[in-house]
Write a protein that holds these residues in place. Sequence first.
Motif, PDB file in Angstrom:
ATOM      1  N   VAL A  85       0.827  -1.205   0.000  1.00  0.00           N
ATOM      2  CA  VAL A  85       0.000   0.000   0.000  1.00  0.00           C
ATOM      3  C   VAL A  85       0.862   1.255   0.000  1.00  0.00           C
ATOM      4  O   VAL A  85       0.531   2.248  -0.633  1.00  0.00           O
TER       5      VAL A  85
ATOM      6  N   GLN B 154      -7.886   1.234   7.545  1.00  0.00           N
ATOM      7  CA  GLN B 154      -7.287   0.266   6.631  1.00  0.00           C
ATOM      8  C   GLN B 154      -7.909  -1.127   6.715  1.00  0.00           C
ATOM      9  O   GLN B 154      -7.698  -1.943   5.821  1.00  0.00           O
TER      10      GLN B 154
ATOM     11  N   LEU C  35      -6.218   1.753  -1.109  1.00  0.00           N
ATOM     12  CA  LEU C  35      -5.811   0.538  -0.415  1.00  0.00           C
ATOM     13  C   LEU C  35      -5.646  -0.622  -1.403  1.00  0.00           C
ATOM     14  O   LEU C  35      -6.205  -0.608  -2.497  1.00  0.00           O
TER      15      LEU C  35
ATOM     16  N   SER D  70     -11.828   4.242   0.162  1.00  0.00           N
ATOM     17  CA  SER D  70     -11.295   4.482   1.495  1.00  0.00           C
ATOM     18  C   SER D  70     -11.244   5.970   1.781  1.00  0.00           C
ATOM     19  O   SER D  70     -10.852   6.769   0.933  1.00  0.00           O
TER      20      SER D  70
ATOM     21  N   TRP E 123      -2.805   3.076  12.208  1.00  0.00           N
ATOM     22  CA  TRP E 123      -2.630   2.102  11.132  1.00  0.00           C
ATOM     23  C   TRP E 123      -2.739   0.704  11.730  1.00  0.00           C
ATOM     24  O   TRP E 123      -2.243   0.455  12.837  1.00  0.00           O
TER      25      TRP E 123
END
Length: 472
Positions: A22, A48, A302, A311, A354
């Motif tokens: 990514v 994510q 993503l 996203s 994340w």
Amino acid sequence: MSTVRPIPTTGTRFTRAAAWVVGLLLTFAVLPAAVHPTEARADNPIVQHVYTADPSPLVHNGRVYLYTGHDEDGSTSSFVMKDWRVWSSADMVNWTDHGSPLSLNTFSWAADNAWAGQAVERGGKFYWYVPVTVRGTGQFAIGVAVADSPTGPFRDALGHPLVENTEIDPTVFIDDDGQAYLYWGNPNLWYVKLNADMTSYAGSPTRIPLTTAGFGTRTDNPDRPTLYEEGPWVYKRGGLYYIVYAAKCCQEFIAYSTAPSPTGPWTYRGTVMPAQGNSFTNHPGIVDFKGNSYFFYHNGALPGGGGFTRSVAVERFSYNADGTIPVINMTNSGAPQADTLNPYVRQEAETLAWGSGIETEWTSDGGMNVGWIDNGDYIKVKGVAFGPGASSFTARVASASAGGTVELRLGSPSGTVVGRCGVPNTGGWQTWTTVTCPVGGAAGTQDLYLRFTGGSGYLLNMNWWQFTPGTS
């Protein structure tokens, strides 16, 4: 007791390799950001582990609550959207997953298509306006759900549509005099004055004239002479009314118009965000928070992302001196962190900047937990203010397998280890216990990585964590 962990039916599974991919994709998919070397910033996209779309931010009691759509995994040729999600943040970097408090099942009359909506607070209640298709007719209508909390649960406020004229994408705005307005539409643009109860309206819906002076000129479609496409977002700033919207098609960009009143006349002002980001749609959301202005949007950045697997991302911006909005480009670095995170109060495990490899789910212990954790998966939390230093770490965990270890690392997934907590078999994935381990070397403001290690298969669930400060 079974140690078999059910495979999640939704969510974007990330491996360590995929996390690297990514980063590579984002390098080429969006424009690079200028980052101050010591300034903590968001990671875009900001979520994510599931695909999110159509952001609708709401500031309430010192937090930003973000209401989004949810694209199901693997959608490649059509929108597959069954529910909506809620997230929140106190710093625009670390986002808490509040799950899905609203779905198509909330509306007994809805058949399909949980598309772009917006939530607003009034009188201590939260009203969420969403478009869905009506059971039996297949036509779009706008429903309204209500809750006593910004995170729900939401319930159908009416038992039937609020507005039903086959068009989509509601946005709601409450003016300084208390009058609320609902706007929506594709291919047209409509508004209606809502009553104080926020679930009924006075008069009939009014169609806003889509003139080229008000909404720009389109030359590629004789049936749509203006740039207005869909996804309006209306707000007021300094006596001026703004309507920001997805323009042209397809690929959409974000444009805006302004007016001296909430009903016009509108004047086209130009581009907010050019067409970018591996998605043929986009959707704006703008709020002020802790003295700064923020622009939310979506892209397809993503792994597996695209026009039907989108996203949400965010950028900080400043208005020009004359009140106009500058051109904002997508970045992979996102907005600067607006505040640090306090590790000495309970932090939900599903609060993260994340996540690699993790999923979230409802927990029997209250709220959400992080689960489906394999060896090498991790959670990243940015800007953690340890101060002089921490002495121990405590976490609420569960496991129906052999368990695993929570490694506390600073700076990166392979950074300095400041503590290790073992997690035993607790007797079930929702059988919770609390573990504590000593910590050394966690001081200052750091990015914290909770890295999970162990054998094969799923290792553990985590509900929350908290550090204990050291003694001077």
